[in-house]
Design an enzyme around this catalytic site. Structure first.
Site, PDB file in Angstrom:
ATOM      1  N   CYS A 205     -41.616   6.056 -22.443  1.00 53.84           N
ATOM      2  CA  CYS A 205     -40.921   4.839 -22.026  1.00 53.84           C
ATOM      3  C   CYS A 205     -39.546   4.769 -22.705  1.00 53.84           C
ATOM      4  O   CYS A 205     -38.670   5.549 -22.380  1.00 53.84           O
ATOM      5  CB  CYS A 205     -41.788   3.615 -22.331  1.00 53.84           C
TER       6      CYS A 205
ATOM      7  N   HIS B  88     -47.342   5.016 -20.050  1.00 56.07           N
ATOM      8  CA  HIS B  88     -47.835   4.958 -21.424  1.00 56.07           C
ATOM      9  C   HIS B  88     -49.218   5.599 -21.560  1.00 56.07           C
ATOM     10  O   HIS B  88     -50.239   4.940 -21.371  1.00 56.07           O
ATOM     11  CB  HIS B  88     -47.937   3.499 -21.877  1.00 56.07           C
TER      12      HIS B  88
ATOM     13  N   GLU C 275     -50.678   6.387 -24.309  1.00 54.10           N
ATOM     14  CA  GLU C 275     -51.347   5.816 -25.479  1.00 54.10           C
ATOM     15  C   GLU C 275     -52.080   4.525 -25.139  1.00 54.10           C
ATOM     16  O   GLU C 275     -52.970   4.097 -25.881  1.00 54.10           O
ATOM     17  CB  GLU C 275     -50.337   5.584 -26.618  1.00 54.10           C
TER      18      GLU C 275
END
Length: 226
Positions: A86, A199, A201
């Site tokens: 990002c 994302h 994660e």
């Protein structure tokens, strides 16, 4: 233990999630403040998401001028894996460590949603545990995530992830931000620097509605060990 540096800038806000995902993959994350540097002893570098310096001028533009980017550039030249997610991708693009640039989403709106990605390359440090053509589900959250490259056919081999439908269909119907070629993630020519807007994660455990992102970090740890 694979040591992974997670870079913190003013405005970084996805660092804790990134460290958690690295730990889940049996890596050893360590936060590094951008003014401190000291990346010599690390096996990999991650620039997490956030809003560095409030996204003034352009997202990632100020952070890309930090001296630690010169250290990261040296890591890249030595072949270390580097990931930017990002805002991290925006920083890598501003520093010209990956091809292309990021600009405002179509409609000029912040988008926060779940998307599907098609894996286009599995020969990078971050994608060895995926299958080529596999569809994974991860979230996005950005306002300046529209990827642009003037002649996208020139970087076809650099594309790692594309926005797609649940069946892997790549079309504008499933392109949330208007990125050229539905591109969601790219790698540098040497194959060790990846920037991606979604994302992983935030999709590293089934409790988060998807654990598809965990294999990205497992790929990294395995790659560094080998």
């Amino acid at each position: 233990m694979v040591r992974v540096a997670i870079i913190r800038f003013p405005g970084t806000n996805c660092d804790l999630e990134m460290a958690w995902a690295v730990k889940l993959a049996s890596g050893d994350p360590e936060f590094v403040w951008h003014e401190d540097g000291g990346l010599e002893s690390f096996d990999a570098v991650i620039i997490p998401g956030g809003f560095t310096y409030g996204d003034y001028i352009r997202a990632g533009a100020i952070a890309a001028l930090s001296p630690i980017l010169e250290e990261i550039r040296e890591c890249v030249e030595e072949g270390l894996p580097v990931l930017g997610v990002c805002n991290g991708m925006q920083i890598l693009a501003e520093a010209e460590l990956i091809p292309g640039t990021l600009t405002v989403n179509v409609g000029n709106r912040f988008i926060c949603d779940w998307v599907y990605l098609r894996v286009e390359r599995t020969d990078t440090p971050f994608t060895t545990k995926y299958e080529e053509g596999e569809v994974i589900r991860v979230p996005i959250a950005h306002a300046e995530g529209r990827y642009y490259y003037e002649n996208p056919e020139e970087i076809e081999d650099n594309v790692v992830f594309r926005f797609c439908g649940p069946d892997g269909d790549v079309s504008e119907e499933y392109n949330p931000n208007g990125s050229v070629g539905c591109i969601a993630g790219v790698v540098n020519d040497d194959g060790n620097v990846i920037g991606m807007m979604p994302h992983p994660e935030r999709a590293a455990h089934s409790l988060l509605n998807s654990d598809d992102g965990l294999r990205l970090f497992e790929s990294l740890v395995e790659w560094c060990r080998s």
